[in-house]
Design a protein around this motif. Structure first.
Motif, PDB file in Angstrom:
ATOM      1  N   TYR A  82      40.572  43.325  48.597  1.00 47.28           N
ATOM      2  CA  TYR A  82      40.531  44.775  48.449  1.00 47.28           C
ATOM      3  C   TYR A  82      39.471  45.148  47.424  1.00 47.28           C
ATOM      4  N   PHE A  83      38.706  46.191  47.708  1.00 46.65           N
ATOM      5  CA  PHE A  83      37.836  46.761  46.691  1.00 46.65           C
ATOM      6  C   PHE A  83      37.760  48.267  46.902  1.00 46.65           C
ATOM      7  N   TRP A  84      37.331  48.942  45.866  1.00 47.80           N
ATOM      8  CA  TRP A  84      37.089  50.374  45.969  1.00 47.80           C
ATOM      9  C   TRP A  84      35.866  50.708  45.122  1.00 47.80           C
ATOM     10  N   THR A  85      35.226  51.798  45.464  1.00 49.16           N
ATOM     11  CA  THR A  85      34.084  52.267  44.698  1.00 49.16           C
ATOM     12  C   THR A  85      34.068  53.778  44.746  1.00 49.16           C
ATOM     13  N   THR A 119      40.546  42.897  42.254  1.00 50.39           N
ATOM     14  CA  THR A 119      41.916  42.636  42.709  1.00 50.39           C
ATOM     15  C   THR A 119      42.083  41.183  43.130  1.00 50.39           C
ATOM     16  N   SER A 120      41.104  40.644  43.837  1.00 50.72           N
ATOM     17  CA  SER A 120      41.184  39.250  44.281  1.00 50.72           C
ATOM     18  C   SER A 120      41.246  38.303  43.093  1.00 50.72           C
ATOM     19  N   ALA A 121      40.504  38.614  42.024  1.00 51.67           N
ATOM     20  CA  ALA A 121      40.524  37.759  40.834  1.00 51.67           C
ATOM     21  C   ALA A 121      41.941  37.654  40.272  1.00 51.67           C
ATOM     22  N   ALA A 169      37.250  33.817  29.924  1.00 52.94           N
ATOM     23  CA  ALA A 169      38.122  34.886  29.420  1.00 52.94           C
ATOM     24  C   ALA A 169      37.898  36.124  30.280  1.00 52.94           C
ATOM     25  N   SER A 170      38.256  35.986  31.538  1.00 51.65           N
ATOM     26  CA  SER A 170      37.948  36.967  32.576  1.00 51.65           C
ATOM     27  C   SER A 170      39.228  37.551  33.141  1.00 51.65           C
ATOM     28  N   ALA A 171      39.076  38.451  34.120  1.00 52.40           N
ATOM     29  CA  ALA A 171      40.256  39.000  34.796  1.00 52.40           C
ATOM     30  C   ALA A 171      41.055  37.892  35.467  1.00 52.40           C
ATOM     31  N   ALA A 172      40.368  36.958  36.128  1.00 59.48           N
ATOM     32  CA  ALA A 172      41.066  35.850  36.784  1.00 59.48           C
ATOM     33  C   ALA A 172      41.706  34.927  35.757  1.00 59.48           C
TER      34      ALA A 172
END
Length: 398
Positions: free
Chosen positions: A317-320, A290-292, A6-9
Motif C-alpha cells: 500500500y502507498f499513498w501520495t 506500510t510494507s516496511a 534505525a528505520s521504520a522497518a
C-alpha cells in the motif's frame, strides 16, 4: 537480537519483539545520529515547513527507553561475518548476534557530475530536506530530474513555497512506468495547472556550474534549463554494499523468502529487502512505508515462533498527496500487462484504476476517492480476484 537500520522497518521489528514478550538484549544500529524518524513527510509536510523535526519521530523517546534497547546511533555497519555471527562497525568494533535483522533501506541514485556541487540536492535524510527547504522560495528556479513519486511530491511542495519548478522525466509521462500513461497524464495535468513545467522523453546530461554551484541543467536535446537548485530524484539503490563478501544473495536488494529469511539467523525487512510474496508468485522489493512496518512485524513473529512459520503475503500500500488530490494504491503495479478504469472517471478527477498481470487483479490505484470506497478493492487484490470478475462488477464483494 541485532537490528541494523534505525528505520521504520527496524523499529517495527524491535517494537514487535518487545510486544510479543522477547526479554533479551536488542541492539539497534543506525548510521544517522537521530532517533528513528519517518521519511515520507520529508517531501511533503516537512519540506513545506508545516511540520517541525519533532513530528517526524516514529516513536517518542520515552517509548524507546521503555523498550530497553542498546541503541547505537551515528555509526555505520560495514560487514557481516556469518561464521562468527558478528557485525563490524565503522569505528572498528564488532557486535555479536544470535539473530540479525537487516533494515538498511536505500540511498538516492546519483548522476555523474552532480555530487558535491552547490545547489544539487538529493532527498533521503532530514538534513537533505532541510538543505532543500532553506533554498526554496518565491521565484527560486528548481529543476527536478525524475518524475516519480518523490519528484512530483517535491514539485507540489516547492510550488506551495512559491518556487519556479521544472520536472524532467525520461518516460512518456511522470509515473507512467508504474501507474500507466492515462493516470500519468492526469498527474501531469494537475501539476501543469499549477504552473509546473513538465518535460517528458528527455534526459539530463550534464550540469552547468559557476564558482562550484549549479547554474543550469543541459538536456539531451541540447537545451539548457537555468536553475538555482536541482533535485536529483532518479530512483534509489538498496544499501547492500556493506554486505559484499557476506555470501548473502543480493539482486536488486537482499533476497528473502516469504518469512523474510535471507540465511540461517538472518532476516531482512523494508526497502532493502526483496521478499518472495506468495500473492504475486515472485520476489518483489517494495519501497513503501506500510510494507516496511508489516515486514518488520512479520520478521519479529518468525524470530520468536520459527517452529510455526506463517508466510507473509501482504498487499502493498502507498499513498501520495499531489496538491489537494490524494492518490492511493493497493497491490503491486509495476510490470502490469493491462489497466482499466473500474470506477469513476479520470476526466472528473475521481477514478479507480485496476491493473492486471496474468489472469488476476494485482493492484488498484484510486485518485480522489475516499479511503472507505477503496478498502473493498484491497480485499479483492488479496483474494486474487480474476480480472474478468473485477472488470465486470462495479464494486467488489465485501
Amino acid at each position: 537480537m541485532v537490528v541494523v537500520g534505525a528505520s521504520a522497518a527496524g523499529l517495527a521489528t524491535v517494537a514487535a519483539l518487545r510486544q510479543q514478550g522477547f526479554g533479551g538484549l536488542i541492539t539497534m544500529i543506525g548510521d544517522e545520529p537521530h532517533l528513528p524518524y519517518d521519511r515520507p513527510p520529508l517531501s511533503k509536510q516537512f519540506l513545506t515547513g508545516q511540520w517541525g523535526a519533532e513530528r517526524l519521530l516514529l516513536r517518542p523517546e520515552s517509548d524507546l527507553k521503555a523498550m530497553n534497547l542498546d541503541l547505537r546511533l551515528g555509526v555505520s555497519a560495514t560487514a557481516v561475518d556469518r561464521s562468527a555471527r558478528t557485525v563490524t562497525l565503522a569505528h572498528g568494533g564488532t557486535v555479536p548476534y544470535d539473530a540479525l535483522v537487516i533494515a538498511t533501506g536505500v540511498r538516492p541514485r546519483l548522476l555523474p557530475g552532480g555530487h558535491g556541487r552547490g545547489g544539487v540536492h538529493v532527498l533521503r535524510t532530514r538534513e537533505d530536506a532541510l538543505a532543500l527547504r532553506d533554498r526554496l522560495g518565491n521565484g527560486r528556479r528548481l529543476v527536478i530530474i525524475g518524475g516519480g513519486f518523490l519528484g512530483t511530491e517535491v514539485a507540489a511542495a516547492a510550488r506551495q513555497r512559491g518556487a519556479d519548478v521544472t520536472v524532467v522525466e525520461s518516460g512518456a509521462e511522470p509515473l507512467a512506468r508504474i501507474i500507466g500513461r492515462a493516470a500519468g497524464r492526469f498527474i501531469t495535468g494537475i501539476h501543469r495547472d499549477r504552473g509546473v513545467r513538465i518535460l517528458t522523453g528527455l534526459k539530463a546530461e550534464t550540469f552547468d556550474t559557476a564558482d562550484g554551484a549549479v547554474t543550469g541543467v543541459r538536456l539531451d536535446d541540447g537545451r539548457i534549463l537555468p536553475a538555482d537548485d536541482v533535485l536529483v530524484a532518479a530512483g534509489s539503490v538498496p544499501n547492500t554494499d556493506w554486505l559484499r563478501g557476506s555470501g548473502l544473495d543480493i539482486d536488486d536488494g537482499l533476497l528473502c523468502d516469504a518469512h523474510g529469511r535471507c540465511a540461517p539467523g538472518i532476516h531482512a525487512a523494508g526497502d532493502v529487502a526483496r521478499w518472495f510474496n506468495p500473492l504475486f508468485g515472485r520476489a518483489i522489493r517494495v519501497e513503501h512505508r506500510t510494507s516496511a512496518s508489516e515486514q518488520g512485524i512479520a520478521v519479529a513473529r518468525d524470530l520468536l515462533t520459527p517452529a510455526t512459520p506463517q508466510p507473509a503475503a501482504p498487499v502493498p500500500y502507498f499513498w501520495t498527496d499531489q496538491y489537494e488530490v490524494k492518490v492511493q494504491s493497493h497491490g503491486y503495479l509495476p510490470g502490469h500487462e493491462e489497466s482499466a478504469v473500474l470506477d469513476g472517471d479520470l476526466a472528473e478527477g475521481r477514478a479507480l484504476i485496476g491493473y492486471r498481470r496474468g489472469r488476476h487483479l494485482t493492484g488498484v490505484l484510486a485518485i480522489g476517492m475516499p479511503v472507505k470506497d477503496v478498502r473493498p478493492w484491497r480485499a479483492a487484490v488479496a483474494r486474487r480476484t480474476e480480472w474478468a470478475a473485477a472488470t465486470s462488477a462495479p464494486t467488489p464483494a465485501r
